[in-house]
Design a protein around this motif. Structure first.
Motif, PDB file in Angstrom:
ATOM      1  N   SER A  45       1.051  -1.201   0.390  1.00 16.13           N
ATOM      2  CA  SER A  45      -0.298   0.384   0.316  1.00 16.13           C
ATOM      3  C   SER A  45       0.669   1.410  -0.425  1.00 16.13           C
ATOM      4  O   SER A  45       2.014   1.059   1.066  1.00 16.13           O
ATOM      5  CB  SER A  45      -0.908   0.017   1.415  1.00 16.13           C
ATOM      6  N   VAL A  46       0.479   2.127  -0.504  1.00 19.72           N
ATOM      7  CA  VAL A  46       0.880   3.554  -0.765  1.00 19.72           C
ATOM      8  C   VAL A  46       0.349   4.734   0.469  1.00 19.72           C
ATOM      9  O   VAL A  46       0.741   6.068   0.125  1.00 19.72           O
ATOM     10  CB  VAL A  46       1.428   3.820  -2.601  1.00 19.72           C
ATOM     11  N   ASP A  47      -0.354   3.895   0.697  1.00 18.88           N
ATOM     12  CA  ASP A  47      -1.062   4.911   2.150  1.00 18.88           C
ATOM     13  C   ASP A  47      -0.764   5.249   3.047  1.00 18.88           C
ATOM     14  O   ASP A  47       0.457   4.303   3.634  1.00 18.88           O
ATOM     15  CB  ASP A  47      -2.203   4.822   2.702  1.00 18.88           C
ATOM     16  N   PRO A  48       0.289   6.285   3.905  1.00 18.24           N
ATOM     17  CA  PRO A  48       0.917   6.886   4.335  1.00 18.24           C
ATOM     18  C   PRO A  48       0.835   6.422   5.200  1.00 18.24           C
ATOM     19  O   PRO A  48       1.199   6.380   6.659  1.00 18.24           O
ATOM     20  CB  PRO A  48       1.139   8.357   4.166  1.00 18.24           C
ATOM     21  N   THR A  49      -0.218   6.320   6.069  1.00 22.43           N
ATOM     22  CA  THR A  49      -1.210   6.642   7.178  1.00 22.43           C
ATOM     23  C   THR A  49      -1.092   5.521   7.730  1.00 22.43           C
ATOM     24  O   THR A  49      -1.453   4.785   8.953  1.00 22.43           O
ATOM     25  CB  THR A  49      -2.674   6.903   7.480  1.00 22.43           C
ATOM     26  N   SER A  50      -1.590   3.990   6.850  1.00 26.92           N
ATOM     27  CA  SER A  50      -1.549   2.833   7.212  1.00 26.92           C
ATOM     28  C   SER A  50      -1.366   2.040   6.051  1.00 26.92           C
ATOM     29  O   SER A  50      -1.552   2.017   5.563  1.00 26.92           O
ATOM     30  CB  SER A  50      -3.206   2.574   7.995  1.00 26.92           C
ATOM     31  N   PRO A  51      -0.390   0.913   6.804  1.00 24.73           N
ATOM     32  CA  PRO A  51      -0.551  -0.274   5.468  1.00 24.73           C
ATOM     33  C   PRO A  51      -1.653  -1.067   5.265  1.00 24.73           C
ATOM     34  O   PRO A  51      -1.434  -1.688   4.525  1.00 24.73           O
ATOM     35  CB  PRO A  51       1.094  -1.615   5.610  1.00 24.73           C
ATOM     36  N   TYR A  52      -2.323  -1.457   5.954  1.00 28.15           N
ATOM     37  CA  TYR A  52      -3.907  -1.794   5.802  1.00 28.15           C
ATOM     38  C   TYR A  52      -4.533  -1.374   5.089  1.00 28.15           C
ATOM     39  O   TYR A  52      -5.229  -1.744   4.195  1.00 28.15           O
ATOM     40  CB  TYR A  52      -3.816  -1.940   6.837  1.00 28.15           C
ATOM     41  N   ARG A  54      -5.832  -0.477   1.785  1.00 25.87           N
ATOM     42  CA  ARG A  54      -5.356  -0.687   0.416  1.00 25.87           C
ATOM     43  C   ARG A  54      -6.239  -0.144  -0.451  1.00 25.87           C
ATOM     44  O   ARG A  54      -6.210  -0.493  -1.999  1.00 25.87           O
ATOM     45  CB  ARG A  54      -5.465  -1.910  -0.161  1.00 25.87           C
ATOM     46  N   ASN A  55      -6.187   1.573  -0.577  1.00 29.22           N
ATOM     47  CA  ASN A  55      -6.622   1.753  -1.526  1.00 29.22           C
ATOM     48  C   ASN A  55      -6.067   2.079  -3.380  1.00 29.22           C
ATOM     49  O   ASN A  55      -6.480   1.833  -4.374  1.00 29.22           O
ATOM     50  CB  ASN A  55      -7.599   3.818  -1.177  1.00 29.22           C
ATOM     51  N   GLN A  56      -4.515   2.170  -2.928  1.00 28.65           N
ATOM     52  CA  GLN A  56      -3.769   2.432  -3.936  1.00 28.65           C
ATOM     53  C   GLN A  56      -2.722   1.663  -3.712  1.00 28.65           C
ATOM     54  O   GLN A  56      -1.862   1.664  -2.307  1.00 28.65           O
ATOM     55  CB  GLN A  56      -3.214   3.798  -3.917  1.00 28.65           C
ATOM     56  N   MET A  57      -2.200   0.648  -4.352  1.00 30.93           N
ATOM     57  CA  MET A  57      -1.479  -0.386  -4.295  1.00 30.93           C
ATOM     58  C   MET A  57       0.832  -0.019  -5.473  1.00 30.93           C
ATOM     59  O   MET A  57      -0.033   0.275  -6.550  1.00 30.93           O
ATOM     60  CB  MET A  57      -1.813  -1.292  -5.026  1.00 30.93           C
ATOM     61  N   LEU A  58       1.981  -0.255  -4.519  1.00 31.76           N
ATOM     62  CA  LEU A  58       2.487  -0.275  -5.484  1.00 31.76           C
ATOM     63  C   LEU A  58       2.998  -2.188  -6.003  1.00 31.76           C
ATOM     64  O   LEU A  58       3.002  -2.752  -5.232  1.00 31.76           O
ATOM     65  CB  LEU A  58       3.569   0.130  -4.878  1.00 31.76           C
ATOM     66  N   ARG A  59       2.999  -2.825  -7.080  1.00 24.95           N
ATOM     67  CA  ARG A  59       2.699  -4.273  -7.658  1.00 24.95           C
ATOM     68  C   ARG A  59       4.006  -3.968  -8.119  1.00 24.95           C
ATOM     69  O   ARG A  59       4.369  -3.408  -9.447  1.00 24.95           O
ATOM     70  CB  ARG A  59       1.803  -4.402  -8.075  1.00 24.95           C
ATOM     71  N   VAL A  60       4.775  -5.224  -7.898  1.00 27.18           N
ATOM     72  CA  VAL A  60       6.375  -5.560  -8.469  1.00 27.18           C
ATOM     73  C   VAL A  60       6.521  -6.937  -8.945  1.00 27.18           C
ATOM     74  O   VAL A  60       6.103  -7.346  -7.451  1.00 27.18           O
ATOM     75  CB  VAL A  60       7.471  -5.148  -7.765  1.00 27.18           C
TER      76      VAL A  60
END
Length: 114
Positions: A45-52, A54-60
Motif C-alpha cells: 500500500s502507498v497510503d502513508p497513514t496505514s499499510p492496511y 489498500r486504496n492504491q497499491m505498488l505492485r512489483v
C-alpha cells in the motif's frame, strides 16, 4: 504485460531496472511471495497513514529467472492503473512510494537507471 528490463510508473520521472546483484533470497527477505507460475510478487500500500489501507497499491513482479520485472501503481483490486502523483493525497502517497522503492534499492533488488 511482458517482463521488461526497465520500468517507469505512471507519473514518475525516474526509470528503474533490476540490480545486476539481485538474489532470490533478498526478494523473499523483503516480502516477495512466489506465485503459482514461479514468479516473485510484491504488493504494498502507498497510503502513508496505514499499510492496511489498500486504496492504491505498488505492485512489483520479478520473473522467476530474475531476468525482468513489471512494476505499476494500481487501485486496490489491481484491475486499473492509477497515477499516484496526482490527486488530493499525492504528497503522502508519493512519499510512501519512494520509501518502498528505497528499501528495494538498499536491498539490491532495483536500481535507478543512470
Amino acid at each position: 504485460m511482458l517482463f521488461e528490463k526497465q520500468m517507469q510508473v505512471d507519473g514518475d520521472p525516474d526509470v528503474y531496472e533490476l540490480n545486476p546483484n539481485i538474489k532470490s533470497y533478498a526478494l523473499k527477505d523483503v516480502g516477495f511471495q512466489l506465485s503459482n507460475a514461479g514468479n516473485y510478487s510484491l504488493e504494498r500500500s502507498v497510503d502513508p497513514t496505514s499499510p492496511y489501507n489498500r486504496n492504491q497499491m505498488l505492485r512489483v513482479v520479478v520473473a522467476k529467472d530474475l531476468s525482468g520485472f513489471k512494476m505499476s501503481t494500481t487501485n486496490a483490486s489491481g484491475n486499473r492503473r492509477v497515477n499516484i502523483f496526482k490527486g488530493a493525497h499525492a504528497e503522502g502517497n508519493v512519499e510512501q512510494y519512494h520509501f518502498i522503492l528505497q528499501n528495494l534499492i538498499d536491498r539490491e533488488i532495483l536500481q535507478k537507471k543512470a
